[in-house]
Design a protein around this motif. Structure first.
Motif, PDB file in Angstrom:
ATOM      1  N   TRP A  92       0.837  -1.195   0.000  1.00 53.26           N
ATOM      2  CA  TRP A  92       0.000   0.000   0.000  1.00 53.26           C
ATOM      3  C   TRP A  92       0.878   1.254   0.000  1.00 53.26           C
ATOM      4  CZ3 TRP A  92       0.442  -3.551   3.920  1.00 53.26           C
ATOM      5  CH2 TRP A  92       1.175  -3.148   5.042  1.00 53.26           C
ATOM      6  N   ASP A  93       0.256   2.383  -0.391  1.00 55.55           N
ATOM      7  CA  ASP A  93       0.930   3.675  -0.306  1.00 55.55           C
ATOM      8  C   ASP A  93       0.988   4.110   1.146  1.00 55.55           C
ATOM      9  OD1 ASP A  93       1.019   3.772  -3.099  1.00 55.55           O
ATOM     10  OD2 ASP A  93      -0.741   5.073  -3.263  1.00 55.55           O
ATOM     11  N   GLU A  94       2.053   4.836   1.485  1.00 54.16           N
ATOM     12  CA  GLU A  94       2.204   5.390   2.833  1.00 54.16           C
ATOM     13  C   GLU A  94       2.632   6.843   2.708  1.00 54.16           C
ATOM     14  OE1 GLU A  94       4.737   4.738   6.984  1.00 54.16           O
ATOM     15  OE2 GLU A  94       5.176   3.493   5.239  1.00 54.16           O
ATOM     16  N   TRP A  95       1.870   7.714   3.368  1.00 52.09           N
ATOM     17  CA  TRP A  95       2.212   9.134   3.434  1.00 52.09           C
ATOM     18  C   TRP A  95       2.711   9.401   4.841  1.00 52.09           C
ATOM     19  CZ3 TRP A  95       0.437  13.330   6.323  1.00 52.09           C
ATOM     20  CH2 TRP A  95       0.777  14.594   5.843  1.00 52.09           C
ATOM     21  N   TRP A 114       6.807  10.845  14.036  1.00 49.98           N
ATOM     22  CA  TRP A 114       6.249  10.707  12.700  1.00 49.98           C
ATOM     23  C   TRP A 114       4.739  10.509  12.808  1.00 49.98           C
ATOM     24  CZ3 TRP A 114      10.034   9.323   8.751  1.00 49.98           C
ATOM     25  CH2 TRP A 114      11.285   8.899   9.241  1.00 49.98           C
ATOM     26  N   LEU A 115       4.027  10.947  11.786  1.00 49.97           N
ATOM     27  CA  LEU A 115       2.633  10.578  11.605  1.00 49.97           C
ATOM     28  C   LEU A 115       2.594   9.869  10.258  1.00 49.97           C
ATOM     29  CD1 LEU A 115      -0.121  10.851  13.023  1.00 49.97           C
ATOM     30  CD2 LEU A 115      -0.570  12.765  11.484  1.00 49.97           C
ATOM     31  N   ALA A 116       2.147   8.615  10.254  1.00 51.42           N
ATOM     32  CA  ALA A 116       2.107   7.816   9.030  1.00 51.42           C
ATOM     33  C   ALA A 116       0.656   7.491   8.692  1.00 51.42           C
ATOM     34  CB  ALA A 116       2.907   6.526   9.206  1.00 51.42           C
ATOM     35  N   VAL A 117       0.302   7.726   7.432  1.00 54.61           N
ATOM     36  CA  VAL A 117      -1.033   7.407   6.935  1.00 54.61           C
ATOM     37  C   VAL A 117      -0.875   6.299   5.906  1.00 54.61           C
ATOM     38  CG1 VAL A 117      -3.090   8.279   5.797  1.00 54.61           C
ATOM     39  CG2 VAL A 117      -1.793   9.781   7.337  1.00 54.61           C
ATOM     40  N   HIS A 118      -1.415   5.128   6.218  1.00 53.91           N
ATOM     41  CA  HIS A 118      -1.339   3.964   5.344  1.00 53.91           C
ATOM     42  C   HIS A 118      -2.628   3.879   4.546  1.00 53.91           C
ATOM     43  CE1 HIS A 118       2.221   2.374   7.434  1.00 53.91           C
ATOM     44  NE2 HIS A 118       1.658   2.889   8.511  1.00 53.91           N
ATOM     45  N   LEU A 174       6.984  14.279   9.202  1.00 47.92           N
ATOM     46  CA  LEU A 174       7.826  14.349  10.390  1.00 47.92           C
ATOM     47  C   LEU A 174       7.352  15.553  11.206  1.00 47.92           C
ATOM     48  CD1 LEU A 174      10.220  12.570  11.227  1.00 47.92           C
ATOM     49  CD2 LEU A 174      11.711  14.400  10.460  1.00 47.92           C
ATOM     50  N   LEU A 175       6.882  15.296  12.411  1.00 44.55           N
ATOM     51  CA  LEU A 175       6.352  16.361  13.257  1.00 44.55           C
ATOM     52  C   LEU A 175       7.415  16.959  14.167  1.00 44.55           C
ATOM     53  CD1 LEU A 175       3.006  14.647  14.271  1.00 44.55           C
ATOM     54  CD2 LEU A 175       3.390  16.322  12.435  1.00 44.55           C
ATOM     55  N   GLN A 176       8.403  16.155  14.510  1.00 43.69           N
ATOM     56  CA  GLN A 176       9.475  16.611  15.420  1.00 43.69           C
ATOM     57  C   GLN A 176      10.717  15.793  15.126  1.00 43.69           C
ATOM     58  OE1 GLN A 176       8.703  17.276  19.753  1.00 43.69           O
ATOM     59  NE2 GLN A 176       9.961  15.448  19.975  1.00 43.69           N
ATOM     60  N   GLY A 177      11.883  16.428  15.225  1.00 44.32           N
ATOM     61  CA  GLY A 177      13.134  15.722  15.039  1.00 44.32           C
ATOM     62  C   GLY A 177      13.613  15.750  13.600  1.00 44.32           C
ATOM     63  N   GLN A 178      14.509  14.827  13.289  1.00 46.30           N
ATOM     64  CA  GLN A 178      15.088  14.707  11.958  1.00 46.30           C
ATOM     65  C   GLN A 178      15.263  13.232  11.623  1.00 46.30           C
ATOM     66  OE1 GLN A 178      18.794  16.831  12.378  1.00 46.30           O
ATOM     67  NE2 GLN A 178      17.863  18.745  11.707  1.00 46.30           N
ATOM     68  N   ALA A 197      11.399  18.556  10.725  1.00 46.46           N
ATOM     69  CA  ALA A 197      10.026  18.765  11.181  1.00 46.46           C
ATOM     70  C   ALA A 197       9.247  19.540  10.125  1.00 46.46           C
ATOM     71  CB  ALA A 197      10.025  19.501  12.509  1.00 46.46           C
ATOM     72  N   GLY A 198       8.069  19.013   9.773  1.00 46.52           N
ATOM     73  CA  GLY A 198       7.215  19.630   8.772  1.00 46.52           C
ATOM     74  C   GLY A 198       7.349  19.015   7.393  1.00 46.52           C
ATOM     75  N   ASP A 199       8.419  18.268   7.134  1.00 44.91           N
ATOM     76  CA  ASP A 199       8.606  17.635   5.827  1.00 44.91           C
ATOM     77  C   ASP A 199       7.739  16.383   5.734  1.00 44.91           C
ATOM     78  OD1 ASP A 199      10.520  19.522   5.136  1.00 44.91           O
ATOM     79  OD2 ASP A 199      12.208  18.237   5.679  1.00 44.91           O
ATOM     80  N   TYR A 200       7.183  16.159   4.541  1.00 47.85           N
ATOM     81  CA  TYR A 200       6.369  14.967   4.317  1.00 47.85           C
ATOM     82  C   TYR A 200       6.767  14.300   3.016  1.00 47.85           C
ATOM     83  CZ  TYR A 200       3.528  18.162   1.475  1.00 47.85           C
ATOM     84  OH  TYR A 200       3.098  19.077   0.558  1.00 47.85           O
ATOM     85  N   LEU A 201       6.361  13.039   2.889  1.00 47.91           N
ATOM     86  CA  LEU A 201       6.782  12.216   1.761  1.00 47.91           C
ATOM     87  C   LEU A 201       5.719  11.154   1.491  1.00 47.91           C
ATOM     88  CD1 LEU A 201       9.202  11.284  -0.114  1.00 47.91           C
ATOM     89  CD2 LEU A 201       9.936   9.872   1.811  1.00 47.91           C
ATOM     90  N   LEU A 202       5.416  10.925   0.216  1.00 42.52           N
ATOM     91  CA  LEU A 202       4.563   9.816  -0.173  1.00 42.52           C
ATOM     92  C   LEU A 202       5.457   8.678  -0.630  1.00 42.52           C
ATOM     93  CD1 LEU A 202       1.761   8.600  -0.766  1.00 42.52           C
ATOM     94  CD2 LEU A 202       2.026   9.480  -3.105  1.00 42.52           C
ATOM     95  N   ILE A 203       5.294   7.521   0.003  1.00 40.75           N
ATOM     96  CA  ILE A 203       6.056   6.329  -0.363  1.00 40.75           C
ATOM     97  C   ILE A 203       5.091   5.406  -1.109  1.00 40.75           C
ATOM     98  CG2 ILE A 203       7.447   4.403   0.481  1.00 40.75           C
ATOM     99  CD1 ILE A 203       7.855   6.101   3.087  1.00 40.75           C
ATOM    100  N   PRO A 204       5.226   5.315  -2.427  1.00 38.89           N
ATOM    101  CA  PRO A 204       4.302   4.472  -3.200  1.00 38.89           C
ATOM    102  C   PRO A 204       4.430   2.989  -2.819  1.00 38.89           C
ATOM    103  CG  PRO A 204       5.490   5.992  -4.643  1.00 38.89           C
ATOM    104  CD  PRO A 204       6.162   6.034  -3.290  1.00 38.89           C
ATOM    105  N   ALA A 205       3.345   2.272  -3.030  1.00 38.19           N
ATOM    106  CA  ALA A 205       3.344   0.824  -2.761  1.00 38.19           C
ATOM    107  C   ALA A 205       4.515   0.160  -3.478  1.00 38.19           C
ATOM    108  CB  ALA A 205       2.026   0.224  -3.243  1.00 38.19           C
ATOM    109  N   HIS A 206       5.120  -0.810  -2.811  1.00 41.85           N
ATOM    110  CA  HIS A 206       6.236  -1.614  -3.322  1.00 41.85           C
ATOM    111  C   HIS A 206       7.491  -0.798  -3.636  1.00 41.85           C
ATOM    112  CE1 HIS A 206       3.934  -5.213  -3.111  1.00 41.85           C
ATOM    113  NE2 HIS A 206       2.959  -4.635  -3.788  1.00 41.85           N
ATOM    114  N   THR A 207       7.626   0.351  -2.995  1.00 40.77           N
ATOM    115  CA  THR A 207       8.879   1.106  -3.067  1.00 40.77           C
ATOM    116  C   THR A 207       9.707   0.667  -1.866  1.00 40.77           C
ATOM    117  OG1 THR A 207       7.804   2.988  -4.138  1.00 40.77           O
ATOM    118  CG2 THR A 207       9.935   3.388  -3.073  1.00 40.77           C
TER     119      THR A 207
END
Length: 109
Positions: A52-55, A103-107, A58-62, A78-88
């Protein structure tokens, strides 16, 4: 639905011997989790490969993530986000050792 009130920066064990994964919400094809790292990284030779895709944000830290295929590196603050496509195939190369990296991860299943 019952209201839930909490705080992403509270209730973190100290010390943090292992990375902490906590499901905050799950319904049908979505799951939201809090991940807390402190100097943790993916073990050598291991890669995440999800169906599955995961978005993630990063809320705090590095942290530093690495994609296996093209060896692309992402340095997150902190504040950077990334979409990790399925099977990456990817791994966490580094997290800040002297601060909880939150981190906050949305699957998206």
């Amino acid at each position: 639905m019952t209201a839930v009130n909490s705080n992403l920066f509270k209730n973190v064990p100290d010390p943090l011997p292992e990375e902490l994964f906590e499901c905050l919400f799950k319904r049908d094809n979505i799951q939201i989790e809090r991940i807390i790292s402190q100097g943790h990284m993916t073990p050598a030779g291991q890669w995440y490969d999800q169906d599955w895709d995961e978005w993630v944000i990063l809320l705090q830290g590095q942290a530093t993530l690495l994609y296996e295929k093209d060896r692309q590196t992402f340095h997150l603050n902190a504040g950077d986000y990334l979409l990790i496509p399925a099977h990456t195939r990817h791994r966490v190369e580094w997290t800040q050792p002297d601060l909880h990296t939150v981190w906050l991860a949305v699957h998206l299943h």
